[in-house]
Each structure stands twice: as structure tokens, then as C-alpha cells.
Design a protein around this motif. Structure first.
Motif, mmCIF file in Angstrom:
data_model
loop_
_atom_site.group_PDB
_atom_site.id
_atom_site.type_symbol
_atom_site.label_atom_id
_atom_site.label_comp_id
_atom_site.label_asym_id
_atom_site.label_seq_id
_atom_site.Cartn_x
_atom_site.Cartn_y
_atom_site.Cartn_z
ATOM 1 N N THR A 45 35.548 35.909 -42.248
ATOM 2 C CA THR A 45 35.634 36.658 -40.997
ATOM 3 C C THR A 45 34.355 37.450 -40.749
ATOM 4 O O THR A 45 33.827 37.475 -39.632
ATOM 5 C CB THR A 45 36.853 37.593 -41.015
ATOM 6 O OG1 THR A 45 38.026 36.795 -41.244
ATOM 7 C CG2 THR A 45 37.006 38.345 -39.709
ATOM 8 N N ASP A 46 33.819 38.073 -41.788
ATOM 9 C CA ASP A 46 32.581 38.832 -41.643
ATOM 10 C C ASP A 46 31.403 37.906 -41.343
ATOM 11 O O ASP A 46 30.514 38.244 -40.560
ATOM 12 C CB ASP A 46 32.325 39.655 -42.910
ATOM 13 C CG ASP A 46 31.521 40.911 -42.656
ATOM 14 O OD1 ASP A 46 31.425 41.347 -41.482
ATOM 15 O OD2 ASP A 46 30.986 41.477 -43.631
ATOM 16 N N ALA A 106 38.870 35.292 -47.219
ATOM 17 C CA ALA A 106 39.174 35.409 -45.794
ATOM 18 C C ALA A 106 38.350 36.525 -45.155
ATOM 19 O O ALA A 106 37.837 36.376 -44.035
ATOM 20 C CB ALA A 106 40.665 35.650 -45.579
ATOM 21 N N ASN A 156 34.915 24.615 -42.061
ATOM 22 C CA ASN A 156 33.920 25.633 -42.415
ATOM 23 C C ASN A 156 32.626 25.038 -42.951
ATOM 24 O O ASN A 156 31.545 25.405 -42.505
ATOM 25 C CB ASN A 156 34.513 26.584 -43.446
ATOM 26 C CG ASN A 156 33.593 27.744 -43.763
ATOM 27 O OD1 ASN A 156 33.260 28.528 -42.886
ATOM 28 N ND2 ASN A 156 33.175 27.849 -45.006
ATOM 29 N N ALA A 184 42.900 31.898 -42.056
ATOM 30 C CA ALA A 184 44.152 32.651 -41.896
ATOM 31 C C ALA A 184 45.340 31.775 -42.284
ATOM 32 O O ALA A 184 46.289 32.241 -42.926
ATOM 33 C CB ALA A 184 44.297 33.153 -40.461
ATOM 34 N N TRP A 221 31.560 35.086 -39.685
ATOM 35 C CA TRP A 221 31.721 34.744 -38.263
ATOM 36 C C TRP A 221 31.174 35.863 -37.390
ATOM 37 O O TRP A 221 30.449 35.627 -36.429
ATOM 38 C CB TRP A 221 33.195 34.483 -37.982
ATOM 39 C CG TRP A 221 33.587 34.434 -36.543
ATOM 40 C CD1 TRP A 221 33.276 33.451 -35.633
ATOM 41 C CD2 TRP A 221 34.363 35.393 -35.834
ATOM 42 N NE1 TRP A 221 33.818 33.750 -34.413
ATOM 43 C CE2 TRP A 221 34.495 34.937 -34.509
ATOM 44 C CE3 TRP A 221 34.972 36.586 -36.196
ATOM 45 C CZ2 TRP A 221 35.207 35.644 -33.551
ATOM 46 C CZ3 TRP A 221 35.674 37.294 -35.250
ATOM 47 C CH2 TRP A 221 35.788 36.812 -33.935
ATOM 48 N N ARG A 222 31.496 37.097 -37.737
ATOM 49 C CA ARG A 222 31.047 38.253 -36.954
ATOM 50 C C ARG A 222 29.525 38.367 -36.936
ATOM 51 O O ARG A 222 28.930 38.771 -35.938
ATOM 52 C CB ARG A 222 31.662 39.523 -37.550
ATOM 53 C CG ARG A 222 31.359 40.790 -36.789
ATOM 54 C CD ARG A 222 31.860 42.019 -37.535
ATOM 55 N NE ARG A 222 31.260 42.190 -38.851
ATOM 56 C CZ ARG A 222 30.033 42.683 -39.068
ATOM 57 N NH1 ARG A 222 29.263 43.024 -38.073
ATOM 58 N NH2 ARG A 222 29.581 42.831 -40.314
ATOM 59 N N LEU A 239 37.736 31.112 -31.604
ATOM 60 C CA LEU A 239 38.592 31.010 -32.783
ATOM 61 C C LEU A 239 39.445 29.742 -32.817
ATOM 62 O O LEU A 239 40.325 29.633 -33.659
ATOM 63 C CB LEU A 239 39.497 32.245 -32.872
ATOM 64 C CG LEU A 239 38.758 33.559 -33.100
ATOM 65 C CD1 LEU A 239 39.723 34.730 -32.998
ATOM 66 C CD2 LEU A 239 38.053 33.554 -34.441
ATOM 67 N N VAL A 264 37.701 30.926 -39.039
ATOM 68 C CA VAL A 264 38.457 32.169 -39.201
ATOM 69 C C VAL A 264 39.948 31.895 -39.029
ATOM 70 O O VAL A 264 40.770 32.344 -39.831
ATOM 71 C CB VAL A 264 37.961 33.252 -38.204
ATOM 72 C CG1 VAL A 264 38.868 34.471 -38.227
ATOM 73 C CG2 VAL A 264 36.522 33.641 -38.525
#
Length: 168
Positions: free
Chosen positions: A133-134, A129, A80, A94, A136-137, A149, A90
Motif C-alpha cells: 500500500t505504501d 500489505a 504486482n 487485501a 502504491w502511494r 485500485l 493493493v
């Protein structure tokens, strides 16, 4: 494992200025305070409770569950923060999330209070997490699609991470 550059090579650190962050991202000062004053003591104290409960054995399968979680976290940190692979991050977070909740479960089996203390770390990693994820979006790659991913290396691209024995 490699930590991000924090301005140690005469270049100022960009922090997370290289990506769009969700509007609900906590202020940057929040993270070191959380890790130093909350997460580290909770992990240390809960592990001390397990150490006392298991007859003073450090190489205990339950304690090793936390060590596995910390290992997953270090690998994720490189993906990251150093390699900046938002898609693979992401999937990595996880793994960090699963590993901490497994450690919490194992701690709770031995000492419910230790499991509850470590559970606070699990709550924080759940929030982290969602943040990862947000992020990345919100950050599509050059072609407008979201980063994949799983870790990939583009054709002709050098690896972003080097082992200590590799030349720079």
C-alpha cells in the motif's frame, strides 16, 4: 500465473528497481529467507497438524482454506510483480490478507496451536500489505494521480499477461 523475469533471458533482473520503495522496506535478501525458512515450514507443519486432527483427509474444507489463500497469493503475485499494476495490487493484497486470516481462524478452530503457527504468516502478510500500500502511494502514474485500485487496460495497450496458448 507468471513469475517475474529473474534475468533468465539474458537481461538482468531489475528486482523492484522499477518503483520507489518505502524507506522501511526490508533488505531484498530478507524475502527469500523468510519464505523458504519460515513461511513454508510453518504452513507445512500447521497443515500437518490439521491433517492429523481430521483423520488424514487432504481434501478437507479447513485445508482448502489455505489452498484458497495460496491461490489468491499467486494471482496477486502476477498483478504486482509481472503486470506491475500497483493500484490493483493493493486490492489484490487485501484479498490475500483476508484469505490468510480466514485460514488462520479455521485452523485455530480445529487445532489452536496450528492456528497460532499459521498466524505468524498472517503477521508477515499484514506487514507485506502495508508495504504494498505504501509503495502504491509513493508511485503515482504519468498524470500524477495514483493508479486505480482495480485492474484496467489502457486504450491500445496489449495485455501484460499471456496465457500459455497465446502467441507472444
Amino acid at each position: 500465473n507468471q513469475r517475474p523475469n529473474l534475468g533468465k533471458d539474458d537481461k538482468p533482473s531489475k528486482g523492484f528497481g522499477d518503483r520507489v520503495m518505502p524507506s522501511w522496506t526490508p533488505p531484498g535478501v530478507f524475502f527469500p529467507i523468510l519464505w523458504v525458512f519460515i513461511n513454508a515450514p510453518l504452513r507445512a507443519y500447521s497443515t500437518t497438524l490439521i491433517y492429523e486432527a481430521n483423520g488424514h483427509v487432504l481434501c478437507d474444507p479447513v485445508i482448502l482454506c489455505l489452498m484458497w489463500h495460496l491461490t489468491c497469493g499467486d494471482v496477486w503475485n502476477t498483478i504486482n510483480n509481472t503486470e506491475k499494476r500497483l493500484g490493483a495490487s493493493v486490492a489484490g493484497v487485501a484479498t490475500v490478507w483476508l484469505s490468510v486470516w480466514y485460514a488462520i481462524y479455521r485452523y485455530y478452530e480445529v487445532d489452536p496451536f496450528a492456528g497460532k503457527l499459521l498466524g505468524l504468516t498472517g503477521v508477515w502478510i499484514t506487514i507485506a500489505a502495508a508495504l504494498v500500500t505504501d509503495t502504491w502511494r509513493l508511485n503515482p502514474v504519468a498524470d500524477g494521480n495514483l493508479d486505480v485500485l482495480y485492474p484496467v487496460k489502457s486504450v491500445g495497450e496489449d495485455s501484460k499477461t499471456k496465457f500459455f496458448f497465446e502467441e507472444e
